[in-house]
Write a protein that holds these residues in place. Structure first.
Motif, short mmCIF file in Angstrom:
data_model
loop_
_atom_site.label_atom_id
_atom_site.label_comp_id
_atom_site.label_asym_id
_atom_site.label_seq_id
_atom_site.Cartn_x
_atom_site.Cartn_y
_atom_site.Cartn_z
N SER A 68 0.85 -1.18 0.00
CA SER A 68 0.00 0.00 0.00
C SER A 68 0.89 1.24 0.00
O SER A 68 1.88 1.29 0.73
CB SER A 68 -0.91 0.03 1.24
N GLY A 69 0.53 2.20 -0.81
CA GLY A 69 1.33 3.41 -0.95
C GLY A 69 1.41 3.80 -2.40
O GLY A 69 0.44 3.65 -3.15
N VAL A 70 2.54 4.27 -2.85
CA VAL A 70 2.74 4.69 -4.24
C VAL A 70 3.95 3.99 -4.82
O VAL A 70 5.04 4.05 -4.24
CB VAL A 70 2.90 6.22 -4.35
N ALA A 71 3.76 3.31 -5.95
CA ALA A 71 4.87 2.77 -6.72
C ALA A 71 5.33 3.85 -7.69
O ALA A 71 4.51 4.43 -8.42
CB ALA A 71 4.45 1.51 -7.48
N ALA A 72 6.62 4.15 -7.69
CA ALA A 72 7.17 5.22 -8.51
C ALA A 72 8.32 4.68 -9.35
O ALA A 72 9.31 4.19 -8.80
CB ALA A 72 7.66 6.37 -7.63
N ASP A 73 8.17 4.74 -10.67
CA ASP A 73 9.17 4.22 -11.60
C ASP A 73 9.76 5.38 -12.38
O ASP A 73 9.08 5.97 -13.24
CB ASP A 73 8.52 3.20 -12.54
N GLY B 185 12.22 6.68 -15.08
CA GLY B 185 13.00 6.27 -16.24
C GLY B 185 13.68 7.44 -16.90
O GLY B 185 13.79 8.54 -16.34
N GLY B 186 14.11 7.22 -18.13
CA GLY B 186 14.83 8.27 -18.83
C GLY B 186 13.94 9.40 -19.31
O GLY B 186 14.39 10.55 -19.39
N ALA B 187 12.67 9.08 -19.65
CA ALA B 187 11.80 10.12 -20.20
C ALA B 187 10.46 10.24 -19.49
O ALA B 187 9.64 11.06 -19.91
CB ALA B 187 11.55 9.84 -21.69
N SER B 188 10.22 9.44 -18.46
CA SER B 188 8.92 9.54 -17.79
C SER B 188 9.02 9.07 -16.35
O SER B 188 9.94 8.31 -15.98
CB SER B 188 7.85 8.72 -18.53
N LEU B 189 8.07 9.52 -15.56
CA LEU B 189 7.92 9.07 -14.18
C LEU B 189 6.51 8.50 -14.05
O LEU B 189 5.52 9.23 -14.22
CB LEU B 189 8.10 10.24 -13.20
N GLU B 190 6.43 7.19 -13.79
CA GLU B 190 5.14 6.53 -13.61
C GLU B 190 4.83 6.44 -12.12
O GLU B 190 5.67 5.96 -11.34
CB GLU B 190 5.15 5.13 -14.22
N LEU B 191 3.64 6.87 -11.75
CA LEU B 191 3.19 6.82 -10.36
C LEU B 191 1.90 6.02 -10.30
O LEU B 191 0.97 6.26 -11.10
CB LEU B 191 2.95 8.23 -9.80
N THR B 192 1.82 5.09 -9.35
CA THR B 192 0.65 4.24 -9.20
C THR B 192 0.29 4.17 -7.73
O THR B 192 1.13 3.80 -6.90
CB THR B 192 0.91 2.82 -9.74
N LEU B 193 -0.95 4.52 -7.41
CA LEU B 193 -1.43 4.42 -6.04
C LEU B 193 -1.88 2.98 -5.79
O LEU B 193 -2.74 2.46 -6.50
CB LEU B 193 -2.59 5.38 -5.81
N LEU B 194 -1.27 2.36 -4.79
CA LEU B 194 -1.58 0.97 -4.44
C LEU B 194 -2.37 0.93 -3.14
O LEU B 194 -2.02 1.61 -2.17
CB LEU B 194 -0.29 0.16 -4.28
N ASP B 195 -3.41 0.13 -3.13
CA ASP B 195 -4.24 -0.03 -1.94
C ASP B 195 -4.33 -1.51 -1.61
O ASP B 195 -5.10 -2.25 -2.22
CB ASP B 195 -5.64 0.55 -2.19
N ASN B 196 -3.49 -1.95 -0.68
CA ASN B 196 -3.47 -3.35 -0.25
C ASN B 196 -3.36 -4.31 -1.43
O ASN B 196 -4.09 -5.29 -1.52
CB ASN B 196 -4.72 -3.66 0.58
N GLY B 197 -2.44 -4.01 -2.33
CA GLY B 197 -2.18 -4.89 -3.46
C GLY B 197 -3.00 -4.62 -4.70
O GLY B 197 -2.82 -5.31 -5.71
N SER C 148 4.08 3.91 2.18
CA SER C 148 5.42 3.79 1.61
C SER C 148 5.46 4.24 0.16
O SER C 148 4.47 4.16 -0.57
CB SER C 148 5.89 2.32 1.67
N LEU C 149 6.64 4.72 -0.24
CA LEU C 149 6.97 4.91 -1.65
C LEU C 149 7.82 3.72 -2.08
O LEU C 149 8.86 3.46 -1.47
CB LEU C 149 7.76 6.20 -1.87
N TYR C 150 7.38 3.01 -3.12
CA TYR C 150 8.12 1.87 -3.64
C TYR C 150 8.84 2.32 -4.90
O TYR C 150 8.21 2.65 -5.91
CB TYR C 150 7.17 0.71 -3.93
N LEU C 151 10.16 2.39 -4.83
CA LEU C 151 10.96 3.03 -5.87
C LEU C 151 11.52 2.02 -6.85
O LEU C 151 12.15 1.03 -6.47
CB LEU C 151 12.10 3.82 -5.24
N VAL C 152 11.31 2.31 -8.14
CA VAL C 152 11.79 1.47 -9.24
C VAL C 152 12.62 2.34 -10.16
O VAL C 152 12.28 3.50 -10.42
CB VAL C 152 10.61 0.86 -10.02
N GLY C 153 13.70 1.79 -10.69
CA GLY C 153 14.51 2.52 -11.66
C GLY C 153 15.98 2.55 -11.27
O GLY C 153 16.32 2.60 -10.09
#
Length: 479
Positions: A123-128, A130-142, A187-192
């Motif tokens: 739960s929180g925000v997954a943040a990816d 990259g080189g040309a974009s930032l993807e943000l996804t709000l997660l709620d218990n999976g 939490s912020l879940y960081l990808v990249g």
């Protein structure tokens, strides 16, 4: 899996396509397809040339390696560039690859799926980033609740903007997301790659003893302070950072500012770095809903047992046999994971077996467990062979688990040690015995005529487990 990203083009070959795929080949080429995208609206010819050369190689490598299913995806740079369609057509004609071009929303969803594949129920925000974009996804218990792709990346502006301008541009984009504060106290879940590089530097600067990026976690305040400091480092200071590759020098200040802004506007209480992202998300989406529900840690431990054990671990039977003694003392998941891995050290030299097993589990490519759980798992399996406390102190890992957690892990190890002593490793023999926890005592019940199997060594190991559980012990023979 071929990932045509805005900064790099990468081929990752996985051992299988199951619940937690294990990468066995990973090659990346920095092509910079998104470099200068804001200024020109096109991918550079140099970048396209490097990308095509790499894709030709990858297309040739896959059949040589016996890869049966080749997936190829492209993201922001190809999606936004005016010459993107022409590039994809060239890739199809020259390399024989049908590339799936992801929309911004789909890129966010798939990347978040990679996070969820490794951290179920997040739960929180997954943040990816990259080189040309930032993807943000709000997660709620999976589950995915919101998603967005923002035109913010580490290479699209060619890395020439002053930090102040980057901070303002990032802030303007984030201020338009009214759902971002829903991550408060989560939490912020960081990808990249740029954020993983930031994690490596923080590990070195803070003297963190376990250099495993996946599930490395920082409190929000610590992360913000570190990002603010790193964003102001001059280039010579960045170049001296241990573990930082030259290709990350330009992108790291932007990544630090982006994280600082995300923390400020989301109110998240911590950051968690994820090794899984877009590529793993593609594989995760291909699973059935039932397969997605499988615990990744248990799946990986059972797979490891098949590779490294003696014909399988018998983990389920072993875990069930020791369960009555440990009920309410240790988590079921940790007990089962340890039982699957219980025999992976069988071929090591006896004098070094415990420490070798401990180190192997510390460094295994495990998902579904944080660093504390990883250490407890290693401690449990090592304790099946011998005491490992000196190694724990020497490696500086004692600070990451508390006294109660150490006791729990050792109890699992002592219970497995007793089981292996009774059965000689043929765990099916345990079905003739019963280990029970009764008020004030630990009772081992053996079949009639089995007194020869419960001699001094068994009694000694039963006593060791009972003492760790603060119990008396007794052996009872059926009549």
């Amino acid at each position: 899996m071929i990932d045509i990203g805005s900064n790099s083009v990468r081929l990752v070959v996985y051992e299988n396509g199951g619940r937690a795929p294990l990468p066995i080949f990973n090659e990346k080429v920095l092509c910079g397809l998104g470099r200068g995208l804001d200024r020109t609206g096109r991918m550079s010819e140099d970048g396209i040339g490097m990308a095509l050369e790499s894709l030709h190689r990858f297309a040739r490598l896959c059949p040589q390696m016996g890869v049966l299913d080749v997936q190829a995806v492209a993201t922001a740079a190809v999606r936004e560039a005016s010459n993107g369609p022409e590039f994809l057509e060239t890739v199809r004609n020259e390399c024989g690859l049908d590339v799936r071009l992801l929309t911004g929303d789909r890129e966010a969803e798939v990347s978040a799926g990679g996070v969820l594949s490794a951290i179920p129920g997040a739960s929180g925000v997954a943040a990816d980033l990259g080189g040309a974009s930032l993807e943000l996804t709000l997660l709620d218990n999976g589950s995915v609740a919101e998603r967005v792709s923002l035109p913010l990346g580490t290479v699209r502006g060619n890395g020439e903007e002053p930090i102040g301008e980057s901070r303002e541009a990032i802030g303007d984009q984030l201020d338009g997301l009214d759902w971002l504060p829903r991550a408060q106290r989560q939490s912020l879940y960081l990808v990249g790659g740029s954020w993983r590089a930031l994690a490596r530097i923080h590990m070195d600067e803070s003297g963190y003893p376990l250099h495993v990026i996946h599930h490395y976690a920082l409190e929000a305040r610590d992360a913000s302070e570190f990002c603010a400091m790193l964003a102001g480092w001059p280039r010579p200071r960045l170049e001296s950072a241990k573990g930082l590759r030259a290709d990350r020098l330009e992108s790291l200040p932007f990544a630090a500012v982006a994280l600082e802004c995300l923390l400020e506007r989301s109110g998240a209480e911590r950051v968690v770095f994820s090794a899984n992202g877009l590529r793993e998300g593609c594989l995760y989406e291909a699973l059935t809903p039932l397969e997605q529900q499988i615990d990744p840690l248990l799946w990986l431990c059972e797979s490891a047992a098949r590779r490294m054990g003696r014909g399988g671990s018998g983990g389920d039977l072993l875990a069930g046999w020791i369960a009555p003694a440990l009920e309410g003392v240790v988590p079921d998941k940790l007990r089962l994971a340890a039982c699957h891995l219980s025999d992976i050290g069988w071929s090591e030299h006896p004098d070094y077996r415990a420490e070798q097993v401990f180190l192997r589990i510390l460094r295994m490519p495990l998902t579904g467990a944080d660093h504390r759980e990883r250490i407890m798992l290693g401690l449990a399996v090592a304790s099946r062979h011998a005491a490992i406390t000196p190694a724990l102190k020497r490696l500086g890992l004692g600070q990451l688990v508390d006294k109660r957690e150490k006791r729990r892990a050792v109890c699992i190890g002592l219970a497995m040690r007793l089981a292996y002593t009774i059965s000689g490793g043929a765990v099916s023999v345990l079905e003739q015995f019963r280990l029970q926890r009764k008020p004030g005592e630990l009772v081992l019940t053996a079949p009639e005529g089995a007194h020869i199997l419960v001699g001094n060594t068994v009694q000694r190991r039963l006593r060791a487990l009972a003492e760790r559980l603060d119990l008396d012990y007794r052996i009872r023979l059926r009549t």
